[in-house]
Motif scaffolding. Structure first.
Motif, PDB file in Angstrom:
ATOM      1  N   ILE A   1      65.326  -3.517 -14.067  1.00  0.00           N
ATOM      2  CA  ILE A   1      66.079  -4.567 -13.364  1.00  0.00           C
ATOM      3  C   ILE A   1      66.039  -4.189 -11.892  1.00  0.00           C
ATOM      4  CG2 ILE A   1      68.241  -3.460 -14.121  1.00  0.00           C
ATOM      5  CD1 ILE A   1      69.586  -6.244 -13.517  1.00  0.00           C
TER       6      ILE A   1
ATOM      7  N   ILE B   1      67.127  -5.815  -8.034  1.00  0.00           N
ATOM      8  CA  ILE B   1      67.649  -6.834  -7.128  1.00  0.00           C
ATOM      9  C   ILE B   1      67.152  -6.474  -5.730  1.00  0.00           C
ATOM     10  CG2 ILE B   1      69.749  -7.853  -6.139  1.00  0.00           C
ATOM     11  CD1 ILE B   1      69.356  -8.573  -9.109  1.00  0.00           C
TER      12      ILE B   1
ATOM     13  N   GLY C   1      76.710   3.469 -13.448  1.00  0.00           N
ATOM     14  CA  GLY C   1      77.920   2.684 -13.205  1.00  0.00           C
ATOM     15  C   GLY C   1      77.655   1.187 -13.270  1.00  0.00           C
TER      16      GLY C   1
ATOM     17  N   GLY D   1      76.949  -8.994  -6.674  1.00  0.00           N
ATOM     18  CA  GLY D   1      77.240  -9.450  -8.043  1.00  0.00           C
ATOM     19  C   GLY D   1      76.078 -10.167  -8.708  1.00  0.00           C
ATOM     20  N   ILE D   2      74.923 -10.212  -8.038  1.00  0.00           N
ATOM     21  CA  ILE D   2      73.798 -10.987  -8.585  1.00  0.00           C
ATOM     22  C   ILE D   2      73.169 -10.273  -9.786  1.00  0.00           C
ATOM     23  CG2 ILE D   2      71.488 -11.900  -8.053  1.00  0.00           C
ATOM     24  CD1 ILE D   2      72.661 -12.374  -5.176  1.00  0.00           C
TER      25      ILE D   2
ATOM     26  N   ALA E   1      62.284  -1.530  -4.022  1.00  0.00           N
ATOM     27  CA  ALA E   1      63.144  -0.510  -4.629  1.00  0.00           C
ATOM     28  C   ALA E   1      62.616   0.895  -4.336  1.00  0.00           C
ATOM     29  CB  ALA E   1      63.224  -0.734  -6.140  1.00  0.00           C
TER      30      ALA E   1
END
Ligand code: COA
Length: 139
Positions: free
Chosen positions: A71, A73, A115, A81-82, A23
């Motif tokens: 969080i 991903i 969002g 959508g995970i 990230a």
């Protein structure tokens, strides 16, 4: 075709370090990482083909307040959508743990990521957050 996601309620220090790096977040010391893993009361990780695809964690008073801390991903799996599925599962686990009562889940969203949380029902009618970065150079 839906991607098969396996969930666990834990992840390793290395998995967390790798996701943070993916990230672009600054590295933390090994003791900070160990404390994060040991002291987060609610953790979830999503695995695809036995590889970690994402994690989320929160700290809580185990009564009423739940603070979603991170969080992440993996960039390989973003926009599929995970994150949403994983967080919905996480919210479901919190729901199951509070029985017939109610609780609040807060997030201090990074700028530009609001969002994502709004797509899950988080909203600014309840609260908005402020944060300060603490480091040696400050003040
Ligand atoms: C933010 C992050 C967790 C989103 O996870 P994701 O799996 O890519 O998101 P999803 O594909 O599940 O998206 C779910 C919904 O959120 C929306 N969304 C996702 N990222 C968004 C963003 N940055 N801004 C606005 N909306 C976003 C999607 O359009 C989708 O909307 P829909 O349900 O109406 O179709 C992921 O991009 C990530 O890990 N980023 C790097 C780390 C990070 O910034 N973490 C958040 C710190 S606050």
């Amino acid at each position: 075709m839906d991607i098969l996601i396996n969930y666990k309620n834990d992840f390793s220090e290395n998995e967390y370090k790798e996701l943070r790096a993916s990230a672009g977040w600054s590295p933390l010391s090994d003791s900070q990482i160990a404390n994060i893993i040991n002291n987060s009361n609610f953790k979830i990780a999503a695995y695809i083909n036995d590889q970690i695809a994402g994690m989320a964690r929160c700290i809580t008073d185990n009564g009423y307040l739940y603070l979603l801390c991170d969080i992440i991903i993996s960039p390989n799996y973003q926009g599929m959508g995970i994150g949403k599925k994983m967080l919905l599962k996480f919210i479901d686990e919190i729901k199951n743990s509070i029985g017939n009562s109610y609780a609040k889940l807060y997030i201090m969203s990074l700028k530009g990521k609001e969002g994502f949380y709004k797509s899950l029902g988080f909203n600014e009618d309840i609260a908005t957050g402020l944060a300060i970065e603490i480091n040696k150079e400050m003040l």
